[in-house]
Design a protein around this motif. Structure first.
Motif, PDB file in Angstrom:
ATOM      1  N   VAL A 163       1.014 -13.663  -2.377  1.00 46.61           N
ATOM      2  CA  VAL A 163       2.450 -13.129  -2.131  1.00 46.61           C
ATOM      3  C   VAL A 163       3.447 -14.348  -2.872  1.00 46.61           C
ATOM      4  O   VAL A 163       4.314 -13.870  -3.598  1.00 46.61           O
ATOM      5  CB  VAL A 163       2.757 -12.928  -0.707  1.00 46.61           C
TER       6      VAL A 163
ATOM      7  N   PHE B 162       2.800  -7.885  -4.268  1.00 50.36           N
ATOM      8  CA  PHE B 162       1.275  -7.497  -3.809  1.00 50.36           C
ATOM      9  C   PHE B 162       1.096  -6.350  -3.124  1.00 50.36           C
ATOM     10  O   PHE B 162       1.756  -6.014  -2.130  1.00 50.36           O
ATOM     11  CB  PHE B 162       1.232  -8.772  -2.864  1.00 50.36           C
TER      12      PHE B 162
ATOM     13  N   VAL C 269       5.398  -7.874  -0.102  1.00 46.78           N
ATOM     14  CA  VAL C 269       4.350  -7.067  -0.025  1.00 46.78           C
ATOM     15  C   VAL C 269       4.572  -5.317   0.134  1.00 46.78           C
ATOM     16  O   VAL C 269       5.496  -5.049   0.562  1.00 46.78           O
ATOM     17  CB  VAL C 269       3.669  -7.092   1.580  1.00 46.78           C
TER      18      VAL C 269
ATOM     19  N   ASN D 108       8.018  -3.745  -0.889  1.00 47.75           N
ATOM     20  CA  ASN D 108       8.622  -4.983  -0.032  1.00 47.75           C
ATOM     21  C   ASN D 108       8.683  -4.424   1.139  1.00 47.75           C
ATOM     22  O   ASN D 108      10.097  -4.419   1.817  1.00 47.75           O
ATOM     23  CB  ASN D 108      10.025  -5.538  -0.693  1.00 47.75           C
TER      24      ASN D 108
END
Ligand SMILES: Nc1nc2c(ncn2[C@@H]2O[C@H](COP(=O)(O)OP(=O)(O)OP(=O)(O)O)[C@@H](O)[C@H]2O)c(=O)[nH]1
Length: 390
Positions: free
Chosen positions: A160, A166, A229, A343
């Motif tokens: 990350v 990611f 993420v 995110n």
């Protein structure tokens, strides 16, 4: 979008292979460059769609790998990749980077090669190119035990912080009963490939084909620009089935009757995508930005439908940063909605993996501390009357 795709380790390579299969089956052209990297010779032979000369074995001269993998040890995975970085760089050199918009690195974070070599590969890519590097990472299921969780929790930190975004896939959420592990993986990889290719292949069409609602690669990249993420939702509707999803309407310009979905049904499809199983279960309202892509015949997707779906997601995700558009696939017999939640910060699975990892790390330290003592006690007689021969 045009991508250079790199699979690291067994899971990463299988996922890239499924992506190639899916784009082949659906006439997409997303993965312009492909490469898989592994420490196990046998796993490198598995992909069906990756050309032979794009498969790179690393660590075959490393004393702990020797072409047989790194046995789940992330430290060894990283060491092997660092030692063979020249070989990896040499294969990267063949990539005509101006032909791609971004690079995607896929890996299983529970394994030694994926968790360890993955971040080393990403470091190198970030040094070599200005294009964004995205991670596509598989989180191990709880049922796999402490070691994969420890690899994953540590590797997640590296991934990350090093990638531009990611995208996570949670094996725990996608596990289904009554299947062998291999069957389960096969199905999961197909589901993941469908989502990631449908998402990232949007905006790849020629400029001449671009309609007014068409999603552009730069919109996808902007949504991913948050870092952190991300998770993907997906739903599709079979256009061949007379299930009442379609409604007839007359176009303004031409007096012909065409099929379309009305706005409420398009919104319903997006709601289904968000409320169905996400690649990483998360609180939708914790997303920083979001994006919706409709892939299917453009006549099916009304501007009003796109707008009402976008407004709905704006409320759900509690953000004003929601983009929506279409990816025209005139020959497709399905209409798919794919939703990117970028995110996301509330995702219980990551905390669970971290807790399992901390327990595993403590257990390993405990075992290490008593190991020598226990071996000595085992081979020593009660009164220590015996001596070793040499
Ligand atoms: N979704 C999915 N997950 C997989 C698959 N294969 C393995 N995994 C997951 O990925 C993790 C890593 O496994 P591998 O990719 O086989 O390991 P590796 O990175 O090659 O590393 P080593 O085997 O230790 O050299 C596992 O712990 C599983 O969580 C797959 O086909 N699909």
């Amino acid at each position: 979008m045009k991508l250079a795709t790199i699979g690291v380790g067994n899971a990463g390579s299988k996922i890239i292979d499924r992506m190639l299969e899916f784009e082949n089956e659906t006439g997409r052209d997303l993965c312009r460059h492909v490469m898989v990297i592994n420490t196990a010779r046998t796993d490198l032979a598995k992909p069906k769609y990756v050309p032979e000369d794009r498969r790179v074995l690393i660590g075959d001269t490393h004393q702990k790998a020797k072409g047989h993998g790194v046995g789940g040890d992330g430290e060894v995975g990283a060491e092997v990749a660092k030692n063979d970085i020249d070989e990896i760089r040499r294969v990267f050199d063949d990539v005509e980077i101006h032909e791609v918009d971004a690079i995607l690195v896929a890996a299983g974070l529970g394994g030694g090669t994926g968790s360890g070599a993955g971040p080393v590969v990403i470091d190198e890519l970030q040094k070599m190119y200005d294009e964004p590097v995205y991670g596509l990472g598989v989180l191990p299921g709880e049922y796999e035990g402490g070691r994969p969780a420890l690899n994953a929790a540590r590797s997640l930190q590296s991934f990350v912080t090093k990638v531009d975004n990611f995208i996570a896939f949670d094996n725990d959420a996608w596990r289904s009963r009554g299947q062998t592990v291999e069957e389960g993986y096969e199905q999961m990889n197909r589901e993941l490939a469908t989502r990631i290719v449908t998402l990232l292949a949007a905006g790849e069409v020629d400029d001449s084909d671009v309609g007014e609602n068409a999603m552009d690669s730069s919109d996808i990249m902007r949504t991913l620009d948050t870092g952190g993420v991300s998770s993907i939702g997906y739903a599709s509707s079979d256009l061949d089935k007379p299930d009442g999803l379609l409604s007839k309407y007359k176009t303004k310009d031409k007096d012909e009757e065409i099929n379309s979905m009305d706005a409420a049904k398009i919104k319903g499809l997006v709601r289904r995508a968000v409320n169905s199983r996400l690649t990483l279960p998360c609180e939708v309202s914790s997303a920083d930005r979001a994006l919706i892509i409709f892939a299917g015949p453009s006549s099916m997707i009304s501007r009003k439908g796109i707008e009402s779906a976008r407004e709905w997601l704006e409320q759900e995700a509690d953000t004003v940063e929601v983009l929506a558009g279409d990816d025209p696939r005139e020959d497709s017999d399905t209409l798919a909605a794919v939703v990117l939640l970028s995110n996301v910060t509330e995702t219980p699975r990551i905390k669970e993996i971290q807790n399992q990892a901390v327990d595993a790390q403590n257990k390993i330290a405990e075992l290490d501390a008593v190991r020598e003592e226990e071996i000595t006690s085992l081979i020593t007689d009660d009164d220590n009357e015996l001596d070793p021969i040499v």
